[in-house]
Motif scaffolding. Sequence first.
Motif, PDB file in Angstrom:
ATOM      1  N   LEU A   1       1.013  -0.978  -0.101  1.00  0.00           N
ATOM      2  CA  LEU A   1      -0.034   0.010  -0.145  1.00  0.00           C
ATOM      3  C   LEU A   1       0.867   1.078  -0.040  1.00  0.00           C
ATOM      4  O   LEU A   1       1.724   1.363   0.688  1.00  0.00           O
ATOM      5  N   TYR A   2       0.944   1.816  -0.962  1.00  0.00           N
ATOM      6  CA  TYR A   2       1.853   3.015  -1.227  1.00  0.00           C
ATOM      7  C   TYR A   2       1.469   4.327  -1.029  1.00  0.00           C
ATOM      8  O   TYR A   2       2.204   5.322  -0.947  1.00  0.00           O
ATOM      9  N   ALA A   3       0.154   4.589  -1.126  1.00  0.00           N
ATOM     10  CA  ALA A   3      -0.502   5.814  -0.921  1.00  0.00           C
ATOM     11  C   ALA A   3      -1.909   5.614  -0.355  1.00  0.00           C
ATOM     12  O   ALA A   3      -2.515   4.631  -0.556  1.00  0.00           O
ATOM     13  N   ARG A   4      -2.346   6.782   0.365  1.00  0.00           N
ATOM     14  CA  ARG A   4      -3.651   6.746   0.826  1.00  0.00           C
ATOM     15  C   ARG A   4      -4.106   8.210   0.731  1.00  0.00           C
ATOM     16  O   ARG A   4      -3.235   9.123   1.151  1.00  0.00           O
ATOM     17  N   VAL A   5      -5.441   8.471   0.783  1.00  0.00           N
ATOM     18  CA  VAL A   5      -5.856  10.062   0.995  1.00  0.00           C
ATOM     19  C   VAL A   5      -5.506  10.607   2.243  1.00  0.00           C
ATOM     20  O   VAL A   5      -5.260   9.733   3.277  1.00  0.00           O
ATOM     21  N   ALA A   6      -5.343  11.881   2.341  1.00  0.00           N
ATOM     22  CA  ALA A   6      -5.221  12.515   3.503  1.00  0.00           C
ATOM     23  C   ALA A   6      -6.534  12.958   4.486  1.00  0.00           C
ATOM     24  O   ALA A   6      -6.543  12.918   5.513  1.00  0.00           O
ATOM     25  N   THR A   7      -7.724  12.984   3.685  1.00  0.00           N
ATOM     26  CA  THR A   7      -9.026  13.343   4.270  1.00  0.00           C
ATOM     27  C   THR A   7      -9.241  11.960   4.841  1.00  0.00           C
ATOM     28  O   THR A   7      -9.165  10.900   4.569  1.00  0.00           O
ATOM     29  N   ARG A   8     -10.177  12.124   5.984  1.00  0.00           N
ATOM     30  CA  ARG A   8     -11.049  10.799   6.347  1.00  0.00           C
ATOM     31  C   ARG A   8     -12.658  10.907   6.216  1.00  0.00           C
ATOM     32  O   ARG A   8     -13.332  10.109   6.839  1.00  0.00           O
ATOM     33  N   TRP A   9     -13.030  11.763   5.321  1.00  0.00           N
ATOM     34  CA  TRP A   9     -14.616  11.548   4.937  1.00  0.00           C
ATOM     35  C   TRP A   9     -14.522  11.143   3.708  1.00  0.00           C
ATOM     36  O   TRP A   9     -13.807  11.760   2.700  1.00  0.00           O
ATOM     37  N   ALA A  10     -15.202  10.235   3.196  1.00  0.00           N
ATOM     38  CA  ALA A  10     -15.295   9.744   1.742  1.00  0.00           C
ATOM     39  C   ALA A  10     -16.507  10.086   1.087  1.00  0.00           C
ATOM     40  O   ALA A  10     -17.395  10.088   1.697  1.00  0.00           O
ATOM     41  N   THR A  11     -16.344  10.361  -0.205  1.00  0.00           N
ATOM     42  CA  THR A  11     -17.537  10.760  -1.030  1.00  0.00           C
ATOM     43  C   THR A  11     -17.544   9.571  -2.029  1.00  0.00           C
ATOM     44  O   THR A  11     -16.470   8.912  -2.163  1.00  0.00           O
ATOM     45  N   PRO A  12     -18.684   9.152  -2.426  1.00  0.00           N
ATOM     46  CA  PRO A  12     -18.776   7.861  -3.420  1.00  0.00           C
ATOM     47  C   PRO A  12     -17.774   8.049  -4.515  1.00  0.00           C
ATOM     48  O   PRO A  12     -17.611   8.870  -5.208  1.00  0.00           O
ATOM     49  N   GLY A  13     -17.092   6.747  -4.667  1.00  0.00           N
ATOM     50  CA  GLY A  13     -16.294   7.040  -5.914  1.00  0.00           C
ATOM     51  C   GLY A  13     -14.601   7.354  -5.629  1.00  0.00           C
ATOM     52  O   GLY A  13     -13.720   7.391  -6.421  1.00  0.00           O
ATOM     53  N   THR A  14     -14.401   7.778  -4.035  1.00  0.00           N
ATOM     54  CA  THR A  14     -13.107   8.282  -3.888  1.00  0.00           C
ATOM     55  C   THR A  14     -12.223   7.059  -3.647  1.00  0.00           C
ATOM     56  O   THR A  14     -12.190   6.035  -3.113  1.00  0.00           O
ATOM     57  N   ARG A  15     -10.829   7.292  -4.342  1.00  0.00           N
ATOM     58  CA  ARG A  15      -9.851   6.487  -4.195  1.00  0.00           C
ATOM     59  C   ARG A  15      -9.382   6.664  -3.019  1.00  0.00           C
ATOM     60  O   ARG A  15      -8.505   7.738  -2.721  1.00  0.00           O
ATOM     61  N   LEU A  16      -9.515   5.560  -1.825  1.00  0.00           N
ATOM     62  CA  LEU A  16      -9.046   6.365  -0.711  1.00  0.00           C
ATOM     63  C   LEU A  16      -7.475   5.623  -0.497  1.00  0.00           C
ATOM     64  O   LEU A  16      -6.851   6.085   0.273  1.00  0.00           O
ATOM     65  N   ALA A  17      -7.128   4.592  -1.333  1.00  0.00           N
ATOM     66  CA  ALA A  17      -5.651   4.174  -0.903  1.00  0.00           C
ATOM     67  C   ALA A  17      -5.190   3.256  -2.442  1.00  0.00           C
ATOM     68  O   ALA A  17      -6.159   2.864  -2.975  1.00  0.00           O
ATOM     69  N   LYS A  18      -3.930   3.304  -2.550  1.00  0.00           N
ATOM     70  CA  LYS A  18      -3.473   2.531  -3.901  1.00  0.00           C
ATOM     71  C   LYS A  18      -2.458   1.231  -3.430  1.00  0.00           C
ATOM     72  O   LYS A  18      -1.527   1.644  -2.545  1.00  0.00           O
ATOM     73  N   ILE A  19      -2.547   0.349  -4.175  1.00  0.00           N
ATOM     74  CA  ILE A  19      -1.670  -0.660  -3.812  1.00  0.00           C
ATOM     75  C   ILE A  19      -0.940  -1.212  -5.005  1.00  0.00           C
ATOM     76  O   ILE A  19      -1.731  -1.365  -6.069  1.00  0.00           O
ATOM     77  N   ALA A  20       0.334  -1.342  -5.145  1.00  0.00           N
ATOM     78  CA  ALA A  20       0.983  -1.883  -6.032  1.00  0.00           C
ATOM     79  C   ALA A  20       0.932  -3.318  -6.136  1.00  0.00           C
ATOM     80  O   ALA A  20       2.060  -4.183  -5.852  1.00  0.00           O
TER      81      ALA A  20
END
Length: 371
Positions: A339-358
Amino acid sequence: MQSETIDLVSATPGHRHSLTVLRFGQRGCGPKAMIQAALHADEVPAMLVAQKLRALLAELETQGDLLGEVILVPYANPLGLGQLLLGQHQGRFDLHDGTNFNRHLPDLSETVRLAVQGQLGSDAATNTALVRVALAQAAAALKAQDPVSDLKNRLLQLAVDSEIVLDLHCDSEAVMHLYALTPQADLALELGALIGAQAVLLATESGDSPFDEACSRPWLQLQAHFPEHPLPLGCFSTTIELRGQADTDHGLALRDAQGIVEFLRRRGLVAGTPAPLPLVRCQPTPLSASEPITAPRAGVVVFHVAPGTQVQAGTLIADLVDVGSGATEALCAQSAGVLYARVATRWATPGTRLAKIAGTTLVRTGKLLGP
Ligand SMILES: [Zn+2]
């Protein structure tokens, strides 16, 4: 070091932006590198690394150890740098029309193809030089009437005839990672080892012409178009994500800059024997297999995994708490990887990419980068 100021086209009377360009070494002497910081203007760690680079490069130049030319643009997006909206910095998208500052850079492939057609021969070095001149001429001919297009053109003009282009960015919350062209995996891995990258993401085309690919992809396209003529990829261009937005640290930034200087040394721009290459912290993975963890609906995000964690298929990445029903939904990884990146906010809206995995197993198609 020479400092130069480039005024950008103005869209509003009395309102002008300019680019600062720092030049090290001698123009046209030896290999050329172009390094720019924070094309998405609110990428502060990139601007800090640029300042460390400025000091290191000035010292190398004074000592006579710079064997090539290095162009450093310490803040690549003066337009976005001034975009504060209700106290929040908005550096990624142009507030006029919402376009991403790092998309839709001019693709010079076709112009250059027409310029070199009939001129390429059997010597790879001669062909490379021809293409490099044609790229510079094609970029020089670009004209713009609005500041954002002018900014993109100016940066491309500074970079496009370089052997090395390093586009310094950062993610929201992340470990060091970088993006490059698939056929340049070896160079990406070498740079990755020097700066401690924990993910190296490769594609032959990410979609929508980001800056790094506007510099490197013409070579790939020309190579494919003229298979009868030897033509190496004359430009290694990469987007380096210098961790997360809040990761400004003098020690880390200096080490990052030193790693970049070591890479330049290995490419013949800096005198001296290269130090042994540190052990790589990851193997390259296809960008098409990078897995986004997407929020299916709005809710509170509670992460269970920090950037840099190796996860497995099925690992719980985050809970999404529905504030209407109180229900908690588990968001799990489909594929194994870092898991190389994740969002800095903690409120999600539909479709938000919350994190990325290589990962390595997914096969995404279409546009591979986020918005
Ligand atoms: Zn960026």
